[in-house]
Design a protein around this motif. Structure first.
Motif, PDB file in Angstrom:
ATOM      1  N   ALA A 159       0.855  -1.012  -0.312  1.00 27.53           N
ATOM      2  CA  ALA A 159      -0.066   0.251   0.094  1.00 27.53           C
ATOM      3  C   ALA A 159       0.992   1.411  -0.061  1.00 27.53           C
ATOM      4  O   ALA A 159       0.574   1.818  -0.628  1.00 27.53           O
ATOM      5  CB  ALA A 159      -0.854   0.143   1.238  1.00 27.53           C
ATOM      6  N   ILE A 160       2.229   1.161   1.115  1.00 31.51           N
ATOM      7  CA  ILE A 160       2.755   2.504   1.041  1.00 31.51           C
ATOM      8  C   ILE A 160       4.062   2.615  -0.611  1.00 31.51           C
ATOM      9  O   ILE A 160       3.601   3.731  -0.466  1.00 31.51           O
ATOM     10  CB  ILE A 160       3.988   2.371   1.774  1.00 31.51           C
ATOM     11  CG1 ILE A 160       2.923   2.658   3.657  1.00 31.51           C
ATOM     12  CG2 ILE A 160       4.499   3.039   1.603  1.00 31.51           C
ATOM     13  CD1 ILE A 160       4.180   2.506   4.992  1.00 31.51           C
ATOM     14  N   CYS A 161       3.754   1.545  -0.948  1.00 28.96           N
ATOM     15  CA  CYS A 161       5.127   1.666  -2.600  1.00 28.96           C
ATOM     16  C   CYS A 161       3.522   2.154  -2.876  1.00 28.96           C
ATOM     17  O   CYS A 161       4.169   2.929  -4.485  1.00 28.96           O
ATOM     18  CB  CYS A 161       5.479   0.191  -2.869  1.00 28.96           C
ATOM     19  SG  CYS A 161       6.617   0.106  -2.081  1.00 28.96           S
ATOM     20  N   THR A 162       2.032   2.096  -2.961  1.00 30.82           N
ATOM     21  CA  THR A 162       1.639   2.306  -4.567  1.00 30.82           C
ATOM     22  C   THR A 162       1.700   3.560  -4.138  1.00 30.82           C
ATOM     23  O   THR A 162       1.215   4.707  -5.116  1.00 30.82           O
ATOM     24  CB  THR A 162      -0.075   1.656  -3.909  1.00 30.82           C
ATOM     25  OG1 THR A 162       0.262   0.414  -3.876  1.00 30.82           O
ATOM     26  CG2 THR A 162      -0.804   1.879  -5.455  1.00 30.82           C
ATOM     27  N   VAL A 163       1.431   4.116  -3.223  1.00 31.02           N
ATOM     28  CA  VAL A 163       1.578   5.710  -2.690  1.00 31.02           C
ATOM     29  C   VAL A 163       2.191   6.443  -3.238  1.00 31.02           C
ATOM     30  O   VAL A 163       2.255   7.168  -4.161  1.00 31.02           O
ATOM     31  CB  VAL A 163       0.693   6.221  -1.310  1.00 31.02           C
ATOM     32  CG1 VAL A 163       1.409   8.200  -0.792  1.00 31.02           C
ATOM     33  CG2 VAL A 163      -0.377   6.144  -0.944  1.00 31.02           C
ATOM     34  N   PHE A 164       3.564   5.939  -2.371  1.00 35.25           N
ATOM     35  CA  PHE A 164       4.764   6.579  -2.924  1.00 35.25           C
ATOM     36  C   PHE A 164       5.278   6.315  -4.553  1.00 35.25           C
ATOM     37  O   PHE A 164       5.600   7.964  -5.460  1.00 35.25           O
ATOM     38  CB  PHE A 164       6.056   5.404  -2.682  1.00 35.25           C
ATOM     39  CG  PHE A 164       6.407   6.128  -0.943  1.00 35.25           C
ATOM     40  CD1 PHE A 164       5.778   6.655  -0.514  1.00 35.25           C
ATOM     41  CD2 PHE A 164       7.606   5.233  -0.215  1.00 35.25           C
ATOM     42  CE1 PHE A 164       6.143   6.673   1.465  1.00 35.25           C
ATOM     43  CE2 PHE A 164       7.650   4.978   0.716  1.00 35.25           C
ATOM     44  CZ  PHE A 164       7.298   5.795   1.624  1.00 35.25           C
ATOM     45  N   ALA A 166       2.733   6.510  -7.054  1.00 38.60           N
ATOM     46  CA  ALA A 166       2.198   7.520  -7.810  1.00 38.60           C
ATOM     47  C   ALA A 166       2.306   8.595  -7.554  1.00 38.60           C
ATOM     48  O   ALA A 166       2.737   9.942  -8.348  1.00 38.60           O
ATOM     49  CB  ALA A 166       1.127   7.280  -6.795  1.00 38.60           C
ATOM     50  N   ALA A 167       2.893   9.276  -6.463  1.00 37.35           N
ATOM     51  CA  ALA A 167       3.709  10.971  -6.192  1.00 37.35           C
ATOM     52  C   ALA A 167       4.656  11.211  -6.569  1.00 37.35           C
ATOM     53  O   ALA A 167       5.025  12.207  -7.376  1.00 37.35           O
ATOM     54  CB  ALA A 167       4.259  10.749  -4.380  1.00 37.35           C
ATOM     55  N   LEU A 168       5.470   9.659  -7.018  1.00 40.83           N
ATOM     56  CA  LEU A 168       7.141  10.381  -7.729  1.00 40.83           C
ATOM     57  C   LEU A 168       6.579  10.217  -9.455  1.00 40.83           C
ATOM     58  O   LEU A 168       6.921  11.374 -10.090  1.00 40.83           O
ATOM     59  CB  LEU A 168       8.009   9.052  -7.882  1.00 40.83           C
ATOM     60  CG  LEU A 168       9.415   9.252  -9.009  1.00 40.83           C
ATOM     61  CD1 LEU A 168      10.251  10.861  -8.024  1.00 40.83           C
ATOM     62  CD2 LEU A 168      10.145   8.308  -8.029  1.00 40.83           C
ATOM     63  N   LEU A 169       5.862   9.652  -9.934  1.00 41.99           N
ATOM     64  CA  LEU A 169       5.492   9.474 -10.988  1.00 41.99           C
ATOM     65  C   LEU A 169       4.834  10.121 -11.375  1.00 41.99           C
ATOM     66  O   LEU A 169       4.594  11.115 -12.458  1.00 41.99           O
ATOM     67  CB  LEU A 169       4.508   7.958 -11.172  1.00 41.99           C
ATOM     68  CG  LEU A 169       5.091   6.671 -11.703  1.00 41.99           C
ATOM     69  CD1 LEU A 169       4.319   5.424 -11.709  1.00 41.99           C
ATOM     70  CD2 LEU A 169       6.238   6.647 -12.668  1.00 41.99           C
ATOM     71  N   SER A 368      -2.536   1.708 -10.614  1.00 43.97           N
ATOM     72  CA  SER A 368      -2.125   1.995 -10.422  1.00 43.97           C
ATOM     73  C   SER A 368      -1.643   1.528  -9.389  1.00 43.97           C
ATOM     74  O   SER A 368       0.179   1.622  -8.785  1.00 43.97           O
ATOM     75  CB  SER A 368      -3.727   2.749  -9.005  1.00 43.97           C
ATOM     76  OG  SER A 368      -3.942   1.459  -8.967  1.00 43.97           O
ATOM     77  N   SER A 369      -1.136  -0.234 -10.160  1.00 40.86           N
ATOM     78  CA  SER A 369      -0.338  -1.333 -10.219  1.00 40.86           C
ATOM     79  C   SER A 369       0.822  -1.454 -10.656  1.00 40.86           C
ATOM     80  O   SER A 369       1.809  -1.373  -9.591  1.00 40.86           O
ATOM     81  CB  SER A 369      -0.957  -2.672 -10.024  1.00 40.86           C
ATOM     82  OG  SER A 369      -1.286  -2.770 -11.597  1.00 40.86           O
ATOM     83  N   ARG A 370       0.694  -0.623 -11.747  1.00 41.22           N
ATOM     84  CA  ARG A 370       2.120  -0.118 -11.837  1.00 41.22           C
ATOM     85  C   ARG A 370       2.761   1.023 -11.085  1.00 41.22           C
ATOM     86  O   ARG A 370       4.120   0.727 -10.651  1.00 41.22           O
ATOM     87  CB  ARG A 370       1.825   0.255 -13.265  1.00 41.22           C
ATOM     88  CG  ARG A 370       2.056  -1.129 -14.349  1.00 41.22           C
ATOM     89  CD  ARG A 370       1.463  -0.886 -15.260  1.00 41.22           C
ATOM     90  NE  ARG A 370       3.668  -0.879 -16.069  1.00 41.22           N
ATOM     91  CZ  ARG A 370       4.396   0.374 -16.696  1.00 41.22           C
ATOM     92  NH1 ARG A 370       3.335   1.594 -16.590  1.00 41.22           N
ATOM     93  NH2 ARG A 370       5.268   0.162 -17.191  1.00 41.22           N
ATOM     94  N   ALA A 371       2.242   1.718 -10.446  1.00 46.32           N
ATOM     95  CA  ALA A 371       2.943   2.706  -9.416  1.00 46.32           C
ATOM     96  C   ALA A 371       3.251   2.189  -8.723  1.00 46.32           C
ATOM     97  O   ALA A 371       4.764   2.413  -7.961  1.00 46.32           O
ATOM     98  CB  ALA A 371       2.093   3.565  -9.071  1.00 46.32           C
ATOM     99  N   THR A 372       3.386   1.109  -7.984  1.00 48.13           N
ATOM    100  CA  THR A 372       3.378   0.269  -7.212  1.00 48.13           C
ATOM    101  C   THR A 372       4.647  -0.563  -7.119  1.00 48.13           C
ATOM    102  O   THR A 372       5.485  -0.361  -6.548  1.00 48.13           O
ATOM    103  CB  THR A 372       2.400  -1.625  -6.800  1.00 48.13           C
ATOM    104  OG1 THR A 372       0.717  -0.475  -6.197  1.00 48.13           O
ATOM    105  CG2 THR A 372       2.718  -2.293  -5.386  1.00 48.13           C
ATOM    106  N   VAL A 373       5.232  -0.909  -8.156  1.00 55.05           N
ATOM    107  CA  VAL A 373       6.857  -1.490  -8.867  1.00 55.05           C
ATOM    108  C   VAL A 373       7.451   0.043  -8.849  1.00 55.05           C
ATOM    109  O   VAL A 373       8.222  -0.926  -7.937  1.00 55.05           O
ATOM    110  CB  VAL A 373       6.372  -2.240 -10.025  1.00 55.05           C
ATOM    111  CG1 VAL A 373       7.856  -2.346 -10.857  1.00 55.05           C
ATOM    112  CG2 VAL A 373       5.261  -3.319 -10.415  1.00 55.05           C
TER     113      VAL A 373
END
Length: 397
Positions: A159-164, A166-169, A368-373
């Motif tokens: 969950a945190i990585c999804t936020v991280f 998305a925020a950077l991209l 959003s799942s790609r943002a997780t990566v």
């Protein structure tokens, strides 16, 4: 006593102003180009006021983190962690409001800059000490820190990585054709999908052999050497601090040889992006496109994450992060990688149209799942143990 109290309050207010000015500088020029004198002038103080608090740029970034970035980020992360652990979406609207406010065009501090500070902490020990202390400490306080394991920890990390990510991209693309990534459709999967603190009873099955990272060749030995050296140096120093001399030394050529092929460092960086990004971006897009119609989506996601977080991809992960950081402060870099992202997005969204209605990875969750990566690459800086996680915990059936 009253005088001391007033002086203490005045000092605290000065700290806050300096921290806000530093946070603004991270947003506008970046960590590597932030000048103490400019921060002082923007805050309305003399350079002496800055040097009385910070010995150098690293200490100034630490002040900005402690007084500006971390209060903002910790509020979002605390609510997010509580939501995942309680399997509840009650806090979703509040988290969304905080995320959108901290992602606004004029937000200071902003989430994209907080991600830049985390990325910078990988190459700066002083910054790393406080960033790792705060994020890992928050995780430990909730019982999901690096010393723990299980579905709870792994769902929180996801969950945190999804936020991280998305925020950077969202802060890296200036191209209006690239729509901001909404992390919340996939975030809600982490909040409600796991109903118990154990890994899913349905495993993804044995993971196929990991395909190592393949360096794309240009079929020109000198150019290949320079691209390879650029990837190596940028992955370790960032684009701004990567020097032509260091790249030449790594490539085993003279500085003159570089300027014989490229007009300047910017041209070399642009060529490096042109050689490295398209094939890897296309490979990622094809992999994610296959997830939508896969009979076992968890197996596909497990394979993608296992490949991406394998040791052979470390340099690519770091290089890609540094490219995104550079894009935050360079329109040319932003437009270039946005072009690659737009092609990948079309591939993924076309495939998403064929996803079954009941699938966990659907059009609204796919991006959003790609943002997780991307977020995993950021979180790895704070907690390297995530590279050894069993990716079969992903909340996908």
């Amino acid at each position: 006593m009253a005088i001391a109290s007033r002086q203490s309050e005045k000092s605290r207010q000065t700290d806050l102003k300096v921290a806000q000015s530093a946070a603004k500088a991270v947003r506008t020029v970046g960590v590597d180009q932030m000048a103490l004198t400019r921060v002082a002038a923007d805050a309305g103080f003399s350079s002496g006021a800055i040097y009385a608090r910070c010995d150098d740029r690293s200490e100034l970034v630490v002040l900005a983190w402690e007084k500006s970035f971390w209060p903002m980020l910790s509020e979002i992360l605390s609510l997010l962690i509580e939501s995942v652990l309680s399997r509840s979406t009650v806090n979703s609207e509040q988290i969304r409001e905080l995320f959108e406010r901290a992602s606004g065009e004029d937000a200071i501090p902003d989430l994209g800059s907080a991600m830049e500070v985390i990325v910078a902490s990988r190459r700066d020990e002083v910054i790393a000490e406080v960033v790792q202390r705060d994020i890992n400490g928050l995780m430990e306080d909730h019982g999901v820190g690096p010393s723990t394991d299980g579905a709870d920890r792994q769902a929180v990390v996801g969950a945190i990585c999804t936020v991280f990510g998305a925020a950077l991209l969202n802060s890296s693309y200036s191209n209006e054709s690239i729509q901001d990534i909404d992390p919340f459709p996939f975030l809600e999967s982490f909040m409600v999908a796991l109903q118990r603190g154990t890994k899913p009873s349905k495993p993804a099955g044995p993971v196929r052999e990991v395909a190592p990272y393949a360096f794309p060749t240009t079929y020109d030995d000198v150019r290949d050497a320079l691209i390879s050296a650029s990837e190596y140096v940028i992955a370790r120093s960032g684009v701004h601090r990567a020097t032509v001399s260091r790249i030449a030394r790594r490539a085993g050529v003279s500085v003159g040889a570089i300027y014989g092929l490229y007009e300047n460092k910017d041209s070399l960086v642009s060529d490096c992006l042109e050689v490295l990004f398209p094939p890897q971006t296309a490979h990622d897009a094809r992999s994610w496109a296959g997830v939508f119609t896969a009979p076992d989506q968890r197996a596909m996601v497990t394979q993608i994450l296992t490949n991406y977080m394998s040791p052979s991809y470390v340099q690519w992960r770091r290089f890609r992060l540094e490219a995104f950081i550079a894009a935050r402060h360079s329109d040319a870099v932003s437009e270039q990688i946005a072009g690659y992202a737009a092609i990948a997005r079309r591939t993924i969204l076309q495939a998403a149209e064929n996803a079954p209605a009941h699938a966990d990875i659907r059009p609204d969750t796919g991006m959003s799942s790609r943002a997780t990566v991307i977020g995993l690459s950021i979180f790895e800086i704070v907690d390297p143990t995530i590279t050894s996680l069993d990716w079969r915990w992903v909340p996908v059936r």
